[in-house]
Design an enzyme around this catalytic site. Structure first.
Site: not given
Length: 314
Positions: A124, A159, A209, A224, A232, A272, A280, A282
């Site tokens: 994050k 979050k 993604r 997504r 979400r 993301d 984000e 990842n």
């Protein structure tokens, strides 16, 4: 090559969508030897980092997909590459794991992604290093600051900093309904630091993604898309994944960050992006290999194993 995968228990894999399985399958197709072990299998003894490791054979059977030899102790430096695929939470056990992998690297192991880089890039918080690509963001445990941020932006996502799969994410709209309760819960009454971000309406079109391998973006993202009123888009939260070509902005972000992250030892990264904004970075176990390959026809696992072969010098 001998490739050792540090992962969660193989018995829990959903191989129809698991990205680690896709990596293993491609590596086996090329004739590489596949091994697997878990975080709890590792040890430092006599100054040497080793693990109880099994050699894995893929059976081609969807229900009974692998055979494993009995575990045997082996130095991590004996393998051509150790591929870190342990899922979060990134707790202290995970941190200890990266310390052991640091030592293994000093003893000659090639670890992908590099342990220190994984430790240094909270998934994050890492976006704050690239603020020109992010929406307004606040990181704090202070309830007053969080309330002021909501008052300024009106529609905000809150979050935790250590979650995955969309767990613990809340949207608070302009009416402020449940604002106090969400802040108290996520911060544990001011004892835990969290992130707040201005809500990005383009989430209805998907949380994209974007996979970056060896500093270069995969040409397709997986959008997504949230379902049934969800905020979400995470697949684990019921989102539907749709592969699509990178937009100009997607490519701009990926090409700007990719070389920098690769130079830090992050061979595989999952960015993301919602709309035009990075949300984000990842680095622990980025997914979506199989969904992109099946829908877009681009072999992500082949690109990844190409990159592993290159860094391993094979």
């Amino acid at each position: 090559m001998k490739l050792a995968f540090l992962a969660d228990p193989l018995s829990g894999f959903k191989i129809y969508k698991d990205s680690t399985f896709a990596m293993m399958r491609e590596a086996a197709r090329r004739g590489h030897a596949i091994y697997a072990f878990e975080q709890s299998d590792m040890a430092l003894e006599g100054g040497i980092v080793s693990a109880q490791i099994s050699e894995i054979t893929l059976t081609g059977d969807g229900d009974d997909w692998f055979r494993a030899t009995p575990k045997a102790n082996a130095r991590l430096s004996e393998f051509d590459a150790v591929i870190l695929r342990k899922d979060p939470p990134f707790d202290m056990e995970y941190v200890y794991c990266t310390y052991l992998l640091d030592l293994a690297e000093k003893q000659g192991a090639c670890v992908v992604n590099k342990a220190q880089a994984v430790r240094d890039h909270n998934e994050k918080l890492s976006i704050t290093q690239f603020s020109e690509y992010t929406s307004p963001t606040l990181v704090t445990s202070d309830s007053t600051r969080l309330r002021d941020f909501h008052a300024e932006h009106g529609d905000v996502i809150f979050k935790p900093l250590d979650g995955m799969g969309g767990a613990g994410i809340f949207r608070i709209r302009s009416d402020g309904m449940n604002l106090g309760s969400v802040i108290e819960s996520l911060t544990d009454l001011g004892r835990v630091t969290i992130m707040a971000q201005r809500y990005i309406p383009e989430i209805v079109k998907g949380d994209k993604r974007i996979l970056v391998i060896g500093g270069k973006p995969v040409p397709f993202s997986l959008a997504r898309i949230p379902q049934a009123g969800e905020v979400r888009g995470n697949l684990a939260a019921g989102g539907i994944g749709v592969a699509q070509p990178l937009t100009r902005r997607d490519r701009e972000i990926a090409e700007a960050l990719g070389p920098t992250l690769a130079a830090r030892g992050l061979l595989l990264v999952g960015l993301d992006v919602i709309g035009d904004f990075l949300t984000e970075v990842n680095v622990t176990s980025p997914t979506c290999f199989q969904e992109i390959t099946e829908q877009a026809g681009f072999d992500v696992a082949a690109m990844f194993i190409d990159a592993v072969e290159q860094v391993a010098g094979k």
